[in-house]
Design an enzyme around this catalytic site. Structure first.
Site, PDB file in Angstrom:
ATOM      1  N   GLU A   1       0.820  -1.206   0.000  1.00  0.00           N
ATOM      2  CA  GLU A   1       0.000   0.000   0.000  1.00  0.00           C
ATOM      3  C   GLU A   1       0.865   1.271   0.000  1.00  0.00           C
ATOM      4  O   GLU A   1       0.527   2.257  -0.645  1.00  0.00           O
ATOM      5  CB  GLU A   1      -0.883  -0.033   1.259  1.00  0.00           C
ATOM      6  N   ASP A   2       1.976   1.239   0.706  1.00  0.00           N
ATOM      7  CA  ASP A   2       2.723   2.474   0.964  1.00  0.00           C
ATOM      8  C   ASP A   2       4.097   2.567   0.310  1.00  0.00           C
ATOM      9  O   ASP A   2       4.768   3.587   0.467  1.00  0.00           O
ATOM     10  CB  ASP A   2       2.901   2.657   2.476  1.00  0.00           C
TER      11      ASP A   2
END
Ligand code: ZN
Length: 195
Positions: A81-82
């Site tokens: 996600e990051d």
């Protein structure tokens, strides 16, 4: 002692927890990339390597979880996600089970924030038991973090809204781990959030 002690992520975790000082760089490792990325852009907040390690720590030390795939997923749950880490890279390093769990725990970043938050509430009851464990620990870590320090620019109203939203996600995770659910309920009670 874990037979996986030699795995870079586990070794890294132990080094970090052991020294609590300067982090030993693991060049090219997603967690390190993740750390540097986060430290670079969110410097006013808690150093982000604390988050995945803290989530794993809640699972092992508080919730009594010893399942390796759950702990690995806790350490990796936000990496795709990051950071630029891909699901294929997670699978190559940690296998398909961990990949599938990280998939379950990753929000679709192409969606608007409000949609992502709504989908977390809707998806929680359908998550696999192992993903539910990591989600509970993730929420517990984040709510404790918020209780310690209010993020810069957050009003009391925004804070309360976050606790109310978290309680709605947790509602879909119940029946998974008594210790974490009771710890979460204690926090919701302190914040006067109905559960
Ligand atoms: Zn997280």
């Amino acid at each position: 002692m874990s037979p996986y002690i030699n795995h870079p992520i586990v070794e890294y975790t132990y080094l970090y927890l052991g020294s609590q000082s300067e982090m030993t760089p693991y060049i090219n490792h997603p967690i390190v990339e993740y750390t540097y990325w986060y430290l670079g852009c969110q410097s006013e907040m808690t150093p982000y390597i604390n988050h995945p390690i803290g989530v794993a720590y809640i699972l092992t030390e508080e919730a009594g979880i010893t399942d390796l795939s759950v702990i690995q997923t806790a350490l990796l749950h936000d990496t795709v996600e990051d950071t630029s880490t891909t699901f294929d890279e997670i699978e190559a390093e940690f296998g398909k089970e961990v990949r599938d769990l990280v998939v379950e725990l990753s929000d679709d970043k192409t969606l608007m924030k409000e949609d992502r938050k709504r989908l977390q509430i809707e998806h929680a009851p359908h998550a696999s038991p192992k993903a539910k464990l990591v989600k509970l620990a993730d929420k517990l870590y984040n709510l404790r973090d918020l209780q310690r320090t209010v993020p810069r620019g957050w009003s009391q109203q925004r804070m309360q809204g976050y606790f109310i939203w978290a309680a709605q996600v947790v509602a879909g995770l119940r029946g998974t781990n008594k210790i974490m659910e009771e710890a979460l309920d204690k926090i919701f009670k302190e914040r006067n959030v109905d559960v």
